[in-house]
Design a protein around this motif. Structure first.
Motif, PDB file in Angstrom:
ATOM      1  N   UNK A  86      -2.480  -6.148   7.734  1.00 14.74           N
ATOM      2  CA  UNK A  86      -1.774  -6.073   9.055  1.00 14.74           C
ATOM      3  C   UNK A  86      -0.867  -5.067   8.819  1.00 14.74           C
ATOM      4  N   UNK A  87       0.080  -4.990   7.907  1.00 13.15           N
ATOM      5  CA  UNK A  87       0.958  -3.844   7.739  1.00 13.15           C
ATOM      6  C   UNK A  87       0.454  -2.489   7.387  1.00 13.15           C
ATOM      7  N   UNK A  88      -0.832  -2.435   6.979  1.00 16.24           N
ATOM      8  CA  UNK A  88      -1.415  -1.259   6.871  1.00 16.24           C
ATOM      9  C   UNK A  88      -1.881  -0.816   8.193  1.00 16.24           C
ATOM     10  N   UNK A  89      -2.231  -1.644   9.186  1.00 19.28           N
ATOM     11  CA  UNK A  89      -2.562  -1.314  10.569  1.00 19.28           C
ATOM     12  C   UNK A  89      -1.234  -0.963  11.226  1.00 19.28           C
ATOM     13  N   UNK A  90      -0.138  -1.619  10.934  1.00 19.21           N
ATOM     14  CA  UNK A  90       1.039  -1.373  11.591  1.00 19.21           C
ATOM     15  C   UNK A  90       1.350   0.049  11.180  1.00 19.21           C
ATOM     16  N   UNK A  91       1.316   0.531   9.878  1.00 18.36           N
ATOM     17  CA  UNK A  91       1.711   1.797   9.702  1.00 18.36           C
ATOM     18  C   UNK A  91       0.707   3.050  10.095  1.00 18.36           C
ATOM     19  N   UNK A  92      -0.372   2.829  10.125  1.00 12.34           N
ATOM     20  CA  UNK A  92      -1.315   3.851  11.091  1.00 12.34           C
ATOM     21  C   UNK A  92      -0.855   3.678  12.533  1.00 12.34           C
ATOM     22  N   UNK A  96      -7.368   1.369  18.161  1.00  6.65           N
ATOM     23  CA  UNK A  96      -6.669   0.885  16.875  1.00  6.65           C
ATOM     24  C   UNK A  96      -6.369  -0.736  17.181  1.00  6.65           C
ATOM     25  N   UNK A  97      -6.863  -1.716  16.473  1.00  4.32           N
ATOM     26  CA  UNK A  97      -6.214  -3.012  16.741  1.00  4.32           C
ATOM     27  C   UNK A  97      -5.291  -3.318  15.680  1.00  4.32           C
ATOM     28  N   UNK A 101       0.710  -1.079  -0.248  1.00 11.46           N
ATOM     29  CA  UNK A 101       0.006   0.167  -0.101  1.00 11.46           C
ATOM     30  C   UNK A 101       0.740   1.308   0.097  1.00 11.46           C
ATOM     31  N   UNK A 102       2.163   0.988  -0.186  1.00 12.96           N
ATOM     32  CA  UNK A 102       2.980   2.343  -0.438  1.00 12.96           C
ATOM     33  C   UNK A 102       3.091   2.967   0.972  1.00 12.96           C
ATOM     34  N   UNK A 103       3.117   2.570   2.043  1.00 14.80           N
ATOM     35  CA  UNK A 103       2.950   2.885   3.323  1.00 14.80           C
ATOM     36  C   UNK A 103       4.571   2.819   3.833  1.00 14.80           C
TER      37      UNK A 103
END
Length: 391
Positions: free
Chosen positions: A337-343, A359-360, A36-38
């Motif tokens: 999951x990596x999207x959530x880690x980035x946030x 945020x989970x 997602x380029x994050x």
């Protein structure tokens, strides 16, 4: 639907320790982080062999000078750069997780660590305290929990759709190690070496996945457990390649876990079944886009990912990269999951505590729970399959 619009001021500069050439897990981390380029992959210590690691890293697009011989050099040299890494993923054998994660946190980095977080509970607790002191994210990679229908099950339990939970059945029982493949497989060999993998093979390697998932879905905490484990391939002793665990949960629910590497003919058999007083839910990772919903006295319902009848107000349920009917799989789960880690990393950097509270993501608490489960299983099994208190 999934929102692909860029949500950060800039991508997170990201590095890796481990995950070198031929590593399936290493590829999974890289593919998910950059989806997602994050995250931008800029530096790594990929291999114990420095030249091999540099060769692989440059072929992944890294600058040669940012392909480091070891994690200590990686952290030290990147700290000197204005554009140095901000986060690191650890994809190395189990026994190294503690020392690498500790060094990363001390270097001021956010950390995504392969499970198990550590071998010893005390070490995992120390890492948690250090992460809190440094105000850094410390995540543990339970890669199957990015699937939307796992989150759908969680929401259904939380909203009372199945009533009070009574029984939890867990399994991760594949057949890929039903012979002594470790003779010719380096990736399998270290997993069956107690000096590297720790006191458990298959419980720690596979059993922790459905165990974490069951806790995530139900919120239930273990009170006590009893474990029987076997080494059907005798050379693996004292590590088990098959185990059965019985759980007693706080509040009266009970559960079982079958973890096995010698279930001949099975692909994964990773299933979590939650039995409530009114209905049951079952998720199977070989059919990850579906959730089986069984209400007593009614026909079985197969709930499908991406449909309007789901609890789509939950971001874990609605993280659809394609509409319903199109299969999403392993890499989508990891990318979620990596999207959530980035946030989470962004929120840590902004000190947004309110966001982090709601945020989970699979954090160190889940990692600690997994380490506790493995160690309690070993204690129980090695004392004749006796009941042991979880805490």
């Amino acid at each position: 639907m999934f929102n692909e619009e860029f949500q950060l001021d800039a991508p997170i500069r990201w590095g890796m320790v481990g995950g070198g050439r031929g590593s399936e897990i290493g590829y999974s981390h890289r593919a998910a982080a950059q989806r997602d380029r994050l995250f931008t992959f800029v530096a790594a210590a990929l291999d114990l062999d420095a030249e091999r690691g540099r060769d692989f890293g440059t072929k992944l697009g890294l600058a040669p000078e940012r392909c480091y011989p070891d994690y200590k050099t990686l952290f030290a040299e990147e700290a000197k750069r204005e554009d140095g890494i901000q986060a690191v993923s650890i994809a190395t054998p189990n026994s190294t997780h503690y020392e690498i994660a500790k060094a990363a946190l001390e270097a001021g980095l956010h950390v995504i660590c392969e499970k198990p977080a550590t071998i010893h509970v005390e070490d995992a607790l120390e890492l948690k305290a250090l992460a809190e002191k440094q105000n850094k994210m410390l995540a543990v990679m339970y890669g199957y929990t990015g699937f939307q229908m796992v989150h759908q099950a969680r929401e259904m339990v939380r909203r009372g759709d199945i009533g009070a939970v009574r029984v939890i059945q867990m399994s991760f029982a594949h057949g890929f190690h039903n012979t002594e493949i470790e003779k010719n497989s380096p990736g399998a060999k270290w997993r069956m070496n107690p000096e590297v993998s720790g006191p458990s093979f298959i419980i720690g390697d596979c059993g922790t996945h459905p165990f974490y998932m069951a806790g995530m879905i139900t919120g239930l905490k273990v009170k006590s457990l009893m474990c029987s484990r076997q080494s059907f391939i005798e050379s693996r002793t004292p590590l088990e390649d098959n185990a059965h665990v019985v759980f007693q949960f706080e509040g009266g629910a009970v559960g079982t876990l079958w973890a096995s590497a010698i279930n001949s003919g099975s692909m994964h058999q990773q299933k979590v079944r939650i039995v409530g007083e009114k209905a049951s839910l079952e998720w199977w990772d070989e059919y990850p886009n579906q959730l089986r919903y069984e209400v007593q006295g009614e026909p079985v319902r197969i709930l499908e990912r991406g449909m309007g009848y789901l609890h789509n107000d939950d971001p874990g349920v609605s993280a659809n990269r394609q509409g319903g009917g199109h299969a999403e799989g392993f890499f989508e789960s990891w990318a979620n999951l990596y999207h959530r880690y980035a946030l989470a990393i962004d929120a840590y950097n902004r000190n947004d505590k309110a966001f982090l509270e709601s945020h989970w993501y699979p954090d160190i608490d889940g990692g600690i729970d997994g380490v506790k489960m493995v160690n309690a299983c070993v204690k129980s099994a090695d004392n004749g399959a006796v009941w042991v208190d979880y805490d």
